[in-house]
Design an enzyme around this catalytic site. Structure first.
Site, mmCIF file in Angstrom:
data_model
loop_
_atom_site.group_PDB
_atom_site.id
_atom_site.type_symbol
_atom_site.label_atom_id
_atom_site.label_comp_id
_atom_site.label_asym_id
_atom_site.label_seq_id
_atom_site.Cartn_x
_atom_site.Cartn_y
_atom_site.Cartn_z
ATOM 1 N N CYS A 3 -74.470 46.280 40.878
ATOM 2 C CA CYS A 3 -74.079 45.044 40.182
ATOM 3 C C CYS A 3 -73.883 45.292 38.682
ATOM 4 C CB CYS A 3 -75.148 43.976 40.388
ATOM 5 S SG CYS A 3 -76.762 44.462 39.755
ATOM 6 N N HIS B 95 -80.698 41.213 38.979
ATOM 7 C CA HIS B 95 -79.286 41.244 39.370
ATOM 8 C C HIS B 95 -78.433 40.956 38.138
ATOM 9 C CE1 HIS B 95 -75.853 41.060 41.932
ATOM 10 N NE2 HIS B 95 -75.662 39.758 41.841
ATOM 11 N N ASN C 80 -69.963 36.636 40.367
ATOM 12 C CA ASN C 80 -70.824 37.547 41.098
ATOM 13 C C ASN C 80 -69.988 38.738 41.586
ATOM 14 O OD1 ASN C 80 -73.130 38.506 42.332
ATOM 15 N ND2 ASN C 80 -73.559 36.593 43.429
#
Ligand SMILES: *[C@@H]1O[C@H](CO)[C@@H](O)[C@H](O)[C@H]1NC(C)=O
Length: 336
Positions: free
Chosen positions: A132, A277, A303
Protein backbone atom coordinates in the site's frame (compact mmCIF):
# COMPACT_ATOMS: atom_id res chain seq x y z
CA UNK A 1 -50.23 -25.76 17.85
CA UNK A 2 -46.71 -26.72 18.87
CA UNK A 3 -46.46 -28.86 15.79
CA UNK A 4 -47.57 -25.99 13.58
CA UNK A 5 -44.96 -23.64 15.12
CA UNK A 6 -42.30 -26.26 14.52
CA UNK A 7 -43.34 -26.58 10.88
CA UNK A 8 -43.27 -22.81 10.41
CA UNK A 9 -39.82 -22.50 12.03
CA UNK A 10 -38.50 -25.33 9.94
CA UNK A 11 -39.87 -23.74 6.76
CA UNK A 12 -38.23 -20.44 7.65
CA UNK A 13 -34.93 -22.19 8.39
CA UNK A 14 -35.02 -24.04 5.08
CA UNK A 15 -35.88 -20.85 3.19
CA UNK A 16 -32.97 -19.06 4.89
CA UNK A 17 -30.59 -21.89 4.11
CA UNK A 18 -31.72 -21.77 0.48
CA UNK A 19 -31.19 -18.02 0.39
CA UNK A 20 -27.71 -18.47 1.92
CA UNK A 21 -26.87 -21.07 -0.70
CA UNK A 22 -28.10 -18.80 -3.52
CA UNK A 23 -26.17 -15.81 -2.15
CA UNK A 24 -23.00 -17.86 -1.76
CA UNK A 25 -23.24 -19.22 -5.28
CA UNK A 26 -23.96 -15.79 -6.71
CA UNK A 27 -21.02 -14.32 -4.79
CA UNK A 28 -18.66 -16.96 -6.19
CA UNK A 29 -19.94 -16.29 -9.70
CA UNK A 30 -19.82 -12.50 -9.33
CA UNK A 31 -16.22 -12.39 -8.10
CA UNK A 32 -14.92 -15.37 -10.09
CA UNK A 33 -14.08 -17.37 -6.96
CA UNK A 34 -12.98 -20.95 -7.46
CA UNK A 35 -12.18 -22.78 -4.25
CA UNK A 36 -10.71 -26.21 -3.75
CA UNK A 37 -13.18 -28.63 -2.09
CA UNK A 38 -10.99 -28.41 1.02
CA UNK A 39 -11.35 -24.64 1.17
CA UNK A 40 -15.01 -24.39 0.21
CA UNK A 41 -16.47 -25.01 3.68
CA UNK A 42 -14.23 -22.51 5.44
CA UNK A 43 -14.81 -19.80 2.83
CA UNK A 44 -18.55 -20.35 2.91
CA UNK A 45 -18.57 -19.85 6.70
CA UNK A 46 -16.49 -16.64 6.40
CA UNK A 47 -18.90 -15.38 3.77
CA UNK A 48 -22.07 -16.17 5.75
CA UNK A 49 -20.69 -14.60 8.95
CA UNK A 50 -19.81 -11.47 6.96
CA UNK A 51 -23.23 -11.44 5.33
CA UNK A 52 -25.04 -11.51 8.71
CA UNK A 53 -22.79 -8.75 10.07
CA UNK A 54 -23.47 -6.61 6.98
CA UNK A 55 -27.24 -7.08 7.15
CA UNK A 56 -27.20 -6.04 10.81
CA UNK A 57 -24.97 -3.02 10.10
CA UNK A 58 -27.08 -1.81 7.18
CA UNK A 59 -30.24 -2.04 9.26
CA UNK A 60 -28.77 -0.06 12.16
CA UNK A 61 -26.34 2.42 10.60
CA UNK A 62 -27.68 5.23 8.42
CA UNK A 63 -24.35 6.97 7.74
CA UNK A 64 -22.64 4.33 5.66
CA UNK A 65 -23.44 1.00 4.07
CA UNK A 66 -21.66 -2.29 3.76
CA UNK A 67 -21.76 -4.50 0.68
CA UNK A 68 -20.35 -7.68 -0.83
CA UNK A 69 -16.94 -7.42 -2.41
CA UNK A 70 -13.99 -9.66 -3.20
CA UNK A 71 -13.01 -9.70 0.49
CA UNK A 72 -16.30 -11.17 1.74
CA UNK A 73 -14.96 -14.73 2.06
CA UNK A 74 -11.56 -13.90 3.54
CA UNK A 75 -10.48 -14.59 7.10
CA UNK A 76 -9.15 -11.80 9.32
CA UNK A 77 -5.55 -13.02 8.87
CA UNK A 78 -5.80 -12.93 5.11
CA UNK A 79 -7.09 -9.37 5.18
CA UNK A 80 -4.09 -8.14 7.14
CA UNK A 81 -1.84 -8.99 4.18
CA UNK A 82 -3.73 -6.36 2.17
CA UNK A 83 -2.25 -3.60 4.27
CA UNK A 84 1.40 -2.64 4.60
CA UNK A 85 2.19 0.61 6.40
CA UNK A 86 5.01 -0.72 8.54
CA UNK A 87 4.94 -0.17 12.31
CA UNK A 88 8.70 -0.33 12.82
CA UNK A 89 9.29 2.20 10.08
CA UNK A 90 6.41 4.57 10.73
CA UNK A 91 7.54 5.60 14.23
CA UNK A 92 10.50 7.61 13.15
CA UNK A 93 9.28 10.33 10.91
CA UNK A 94 12.06 11.35 8.58
CA UNK A 95 11.21 15.00 8.73
CA UNK A 96 10.55 16.98 11.88
CA UNK A 97 7.21 18.57 12.77
CA UNK A 98 8.68 22.04 12.48
CA UNK A 99 7.65 22.86 8.94
CA UNK A 100 5.97 26.10 7.97
CA UNK A 101 2.19 26.17 7.59
CA UNK A 102 1.41 26.44 3.87
CA UNK A 103 0.44 29.88 2.65
CA UNK A 104 -3.10 30.10 1.28
CA UNK A 105 -3.08 31.65 -2.16
CA UNK A 106 -6.86 31.40 -2.48
CA UNK A 107 -9.75 31.01 -0.06
CA UNK A 108 -10.45 27.38 0.80
CA UNK A 109 -13.29 26.06 -1.39
CA UNK A 110 -16.27 24.24 0.18
CA UNK A 111 -15.03 21.08 -1.49
CA UNK A 112 -12.17 19.63 -3.53
CA UNK A 113 -12.43 16.43 -5.55
CA UNK A 114 -9.39 15.28 -7.55
CA UNK A 115 -10.96 11.93 -8.48
CA UNK A 116 -11.98 13.19 -11.90
CA UNK A 117 -8.95 15.46 -12.46
CA UNK A 118 -7.22 14.66 -15.75
CA UNK A 119 -3.97 13.98 -13.88
CA UNK A 120 -5.47 11.24 -11.68
CA UNK A 121 -4.59 7.74 -12.89
CA UNK A 122 -7.16 4.91 -12.60
CA UNK A 123 -7.33 3.18 -9.20
CA UNK A 124 -4.94 0.23 -8.93
CA UNK A 125 -4.90 -3.03 -6.96
CA UNK A 126 -2.00 -3.97 -4.69
CA UNK A 127 -3.16 -7.63 -4.62
CA UNK A 128 -1.94 -9.99 -1.88
CA UNK A 129 1.13 -7.86 -1.12
CA UNK A 130 1.64 -5.36 1.70
CA UNK A 131 2.66 -2.64 -0.75
CA UNK A 132 0.00 0.00 0.00
CA UNK A 133 2.85 2.38 0.90
CA UNK A 134 4.24 2.22 -2.64
CA UNK A 135 0.86 3.10 -4.17
CA UNK A 136 0.48 6.00 -1.73
CA UNK A 137 4.00 7.16 -2.71
CA UNK A 138 3.16 7.16 -6.42
CA UNK A 139 -0.27 8.85 -6.61
CA UNK A 140 0.87 12.41 -5.74
CA UNK A 141 3.92 12.04 -7.99
CA UNK A 142 1.74 11.04 -10.95
CA UNK A 143 -0.66 13.85 -10.22
CA UNK A 144 1.82 16.64 -9.56
CA UNK A 145 4.10 15.69 -12.44
CA UNK A 146 1.16 15.69 -14.87
CA UNK A 147 -0.23 18.93 -13.46
CA UNK A 148 3.13 20.53 -14.03
CA UNK A 149 3.99 19.17 -17.49
CA UNK A 150 0.45 18.74 -18.87
CA UNK A 151 1.20 15.13 -19.79
CA UNK A 152 -0.39 12.20 -17.93
CA UNK A 153 2.11 9.69 -16.58
CA UNK A 154 1.72 6.31 -14.84
CA UNK A 155 4.60 5.51 -12.50
CA UNK A 156 6.03 2.26 -11.15
CA UNK A 157 5.03 0.93 -7.74
CA UNK A 158 7.02 -2.23 -8.46
CA UNK A 159 10.26 -0.27 -8.56
CA UNK A 160 9.88 0.62 -4.88
CA UNK A 161 8.76 -2.91 -3.97
CA UNK A 162 11.85 -4.40 -5.67
CA UNK A 163 14.53 -1.76 -5.18
CA UNK A 164 13.89 0.30 -2.05
CA UNK A 165 15.94 -1.40 0.69
CA UNK A 166 14.86 1.25 3.21
CA UNK A 167 11.35 -0.19 2.95
CA UNK A 168 10.15 -3.78 3.15
CA UNK A 169 8.66 -4.62 -0.26
CA UNK A 170 5.50 -6.71 0.23
CA UNK A 171 6.10 -6.62 3.99
CA UNK A 172 5.34 -2.94 4.30
CA UNK A 173 6.95 0.47 4.19
CA UNK A 174 6.26 4.18 4.36
CA UNK A 175 5.90 6.92 1.72
CA UNK A 176 8.35 9.42 3.28
CA UNK A 177 11.15 6.87 3.07
CA UNK A 178 10.14 5.97 -0.46
CA UNK A 179 10.30 9.62 -1.57
CA UNK A 180 13.74 9.85 -0.01
CA UNK A 181 14.75 6.73 -1.93
CA UNK A 182 13.40 8.14 -5.21
CA UNK A 183 15.27 11.37 -4.61
CA UNK A 184 18.55 9.48 -4.05
CA UNK A 185 17.94 7.25 -7.08
CA UNK A 186 17.34 10.21 -9.40
CA UNK A 187 13.66 9.51 -10.11
CA UNK A 188 10.92 6.91 -10.34
CA UNK A 189 10.39 4.83 -13.47
CA UNK A 190 7.27 4.78 -15.63
CA UNK A 191 5.05 1.76 -15.03
CA UNK A 192 5.15 1.04 -18.77
CA UNK A 193 8.81 0.13 -18.25
CA UNK A 194 8.40 -1.50 -14.85
CA UNK A 195 4.93 -3.01 -14.43
CA UNK A 196 3.36 -4.06 -11.15
CA UNK A 197 3.45 -7.82 -10.59
CA UNK A 198 1.63 -7.75 -7.23
CA UNK A 199 3.91 -10.39 -5.81
CA UNK A 200 7.11 -10.56 -3.85
CA UNK A 201 10.04 -10.86 -6.15
CA UNK A 202 12.33 -11.57 -3.24
CA UNK A 203 14.11 -9.36 -0.73
CA UNK A 204 14.08 -5.71 -1.80
CA UNK A 205 17.32 -4.98 -3.60
CA UNK A 206 17.94 -8.47 -4.99
CA UNK A 207 15.66 -8.24 -8.01
CA UNK A 208 15.78 -4.52 -8.78
CA UNK A 209 15.51 -3.64 -12.47
CA UNK A 210 16.10 0.08 -12.28
CA UNK A 211 16.83 1.92 -15.54
CA UNK A 212 17.47 5.65 -15.37
CA UNK A 213 16.45 6.01 -19.02
CA UNK A 214 12.82 5.22 -18.12
CA UNK A 215 12.45 7.73 -15.28
CA UNK A 216 9.03 9.45 -15.38
CA UNK A 217 9.15 11.84 -12.41
CA UNK A 218 11.61 13.26 -9.90
CA UNK A 219 11.13 14.31 -6.28
CA UNK A 220 12.09 17.89 -5.43
CA UNK A 221 11.04 17.98 -1.78
CA UNK A 222 8.56 16.45 0.64
CA UNK A 223 7.26 16.96 4.16
CA UNK A 224 4.58 16.19 6.72
CA UNK A 225 1.45 18.30 6.74
CA UNK A 226 1.77 20.36 9.90
CA UNK A 227 0.50 21.02 12.44
CA UNK A 228 -1.17 17.63 12.99
CA UNK A 229 -3.74 16.38 13.52
CA UNK A 230 -5.37 19.40 11.92
CA UNK A 231 -8.06 19.11 9.21
CA UNK A 232 -7.55 22.70 8.03
CA UNK A 233 -3.84 22.11 7.41
CA UNK A 234 -4.79 19.10 5.27
CA UNK A 235 -7.42 21.04 3.30
CA UNK A 236 -4.94 23.85 2.64
CA UNK A 237 -2.28 21.41 1.51
CA UNK A 238 -4.74 19.58 -0.73
CA UNK A 239 -5.36 22.85 -2.49
CA UNK A 240 -1.71 23.85 -2.91
CA UNK A 241 0.08 20.47 -3.09
CA UNK A 242 -2.47 18.08 -4.64
CA UNK A 243 -3.30 14.58 -3.30
CA UNK A 244 -1.79 13.69 0.09
CA UNK A 245 -0.90 10.19 1.31
CA UNK A 246 -1.80 9.36 4.89
CA UNK A 247 -1.78 6.38 7.22
CA UNK A 248 -4.82 4.75 8.81
CA UNK A 249 -5.80 2.03 11.20
CA UNK A 250 -7.98 -0.53 9.41
CA UNK A 251 -10.82 -2.14 11.36
CA UNK A 252 -12.71 -5.14 10.03
CA UNK A 253 -15.67 -2.90 9.17
CA UNK A 254 -13.74 -0.99 6.50
CA UNK A 255 -13.20 -4.03 4.28
CA UNK A 256 -16.97 -4.24 3.72
CA UNK A 257 -17.42 -0.52 2.97
CA UNK A 258 -19.75 0.11 0.04
CA UNK A 259 -20.97 3.73 0.30
CA UNK A 260 -21.64 6.68 2.63
CA UNK A 261 -19.30 8.40 5.08
CA UNK A 262 -17.28 5.76 6.93
CA UNK A 263 -16.86 6.08 10.67
CA UNK A 264 -16.47 3.58 13.47
CA UNK A 265 -16.40 4.62 17.14
CA UNK A 266 -13.69 1.98 17.67
CA UNK A 267 -11.47 3.83 15.18
CA UNK A 268 -11.11 6.94 17.34
CA UNK A 269 -7.73 6.01 18.73
CA UNK A 270 -5.73 6.98 21.78
CA UNK A 271 -2.39 6.28 20.10
CA UNK A 272 -1.49 8.47 17.13
CA UNK A 273 1.06 5.85 16.00
CA UNK A 274 -1.61 3.20 15.57
CA UNK A 275 -1.70 2.95 11.77
CA UNK A 276 -1.22 0.01 9.43
CA UNK A 277 -2.37 1.03 5.96
CA UNK A 278 -1.38 3.82 3.58
CA UNK A 279 -4.07 5.58 1.52
CA UNK A 280 -4.30 8.91 -0.32
CA UNK A 281 -6.55 11.86 0.60
CA UNK A 282 -7.76 13.30 -2.72
CA UNK A 283 -10.45 15.73 -1.60
CA UNK A 284 -13.06 16.75 0.93
CA UNK A 285 -16.69 17.85 1.16
CA UNK A 286 -19.80 17.83 3.35
CA UNK A 287 -22.92 15.74 2.83
CA UNK A 288 -26.36 17.34 2.65
CA UNK A 289 -28.40 16.68 5.79
CA UNK A 290 -31.27 14.19 5.49
CA UNK A 291 -34.17 13.41 7.83
CA UNK A 292 -32.09 10.76 9.60
CA UNK A 293 -28.48 11.92 9.21
CA UNK A 294 -27.08 15.42 9.85
CA UNK A 295 -24.70 17.08 7.36
CA UNK A 296 -21.36 15.26 7.70
CA UNK A 297 -17.92 16.59 6.70
CA UNK A 298 -15.81 13.95 4.96
CA UNK A 299 -12.49 13.21 3.27
CA UNK A 300 -12.41 11.58 -0.15
CA UNK A 301 -9.87 8.79 0.18
CA UNK A 302 -8.24 6.67 -2.50
CA UNK A 303 -7.45 3.05 -1.68
CA UNK A 304 -5.31 0.50 -3.55
CA UNK A 305 -7.75 -2.43 -3.45
CA UNK A 306 -8.86 -2.11 -7.07
CA UNK A 307 -11.75 -0.18 -8.63
CA UNK A 308 -14.24 -2.91 -7.65
CA UNK A 309 -13.94 -2.01 -3.96
CA UNK A 310 -15.95 0.79 -2.27
CA UNK A 311 -16.94 3.74 -4.47
CA UNK A 312 -15.00 2.72 -7.59
CA UNK A 313 -11.90 2.24 -5.44
CA UNK A 314 -12.44 5.30 -3.22
CA UNK A 315 -14.22 5.85 0.12
CA UNK A 316 -15.49 8.74 2.20
CA UNK A 317 -14.25 9.01 5.78
CA UNK A 318 -15.58 11.33 8.49
CA UNK A 319 -13.53 14.55 8.59
CA UNK A 320 -12.50 16.57 11.63
CA UNK A 321 -12.35 13.79 14.24
CA UNK A 322 -9.03 12.14 13.27
CA UNK A 323 -10.93 9.00 12.33
CA UNK A 324 -8.50 6.03 12.28
CA UNK A 325 -5.64 8.58 12.68
CA UNK A 326 -6.02 9.80 9.09
CA UNK A 327 -5.40 13.42 10.12
CA UNK A 328 -2.09 12.61 11.82
CA UNK A 329 -0.11 11.19 8.90
CA UNK A 330 -0.76 13.37 5.84
CA UNK A 331 2.35 14.23 3.81
CA UNK A 332 3.02 16.22 0.63
CA UNK A 333 5.58 15.92 -2.15
CA UNK A 334 6.74 18.36 -4.80
CA UNK A 335 8.17 17.27 -8.15
CA UNK A 336 11.13 18.69 -10.04
C1 LIG B 1 -2.20 22.50 -11.06
O1 LIG B 1 -1.84 23.39 -12.08
C2 LIG B 1 -2.58 24.59 -12.11
C3 LIG B 1 -2.20 25.35 -13.36
O2 LIG B 1 -0.81 25.59 -13.36
C4 LIG B 1 -2.35 25.37 -10.83
O3 LIG B 1 -3.11 26.54 -10.82
C5 LIG B 1 -2.75 24.49 -9.64
O4 LIG B 1 -2.42 25.14 -8.44
C6 LIG B 1 -2.05 23.15 -9.68
N1 LIG B 1 -2.61 22.30 -8.67
C7 LIG B 1 -1.87 21.72 -7.74
C8 LIG B 1 -2.61 20.95 -6.72
O5 LIG B 1 -0.66 21.78 -7.71
Amino acid sequence: MKFLTAIILLTVAVAMADKDEDDWNFFKFQFGKKHSPKEEGKRRLNFLARKRAMEKHNKENKEWQMGENKFSDLSEDEKVSLLGAKPTIRRERLISREVAYPVLDRALPASIDYRTHKCMQPVKDQGQCGSCWSFATIVPLEFNSCNKTGTAVALSEQMMVDCDTGNGGCNGGMYDRAWQFIQAKGGVMKSSSYAYTSGTTGTPGTSCKFASTAVGAKVASFGWVTPYPDPTAIMTNLQSNGPLPSGIKVLNSLYSYASGVYSDPACILADENDIEHAVVIVGYGTTTATATVPATPYWIVRNSWGSGWGLSGYFFMKRGVNMCNIESWAAFVKVV
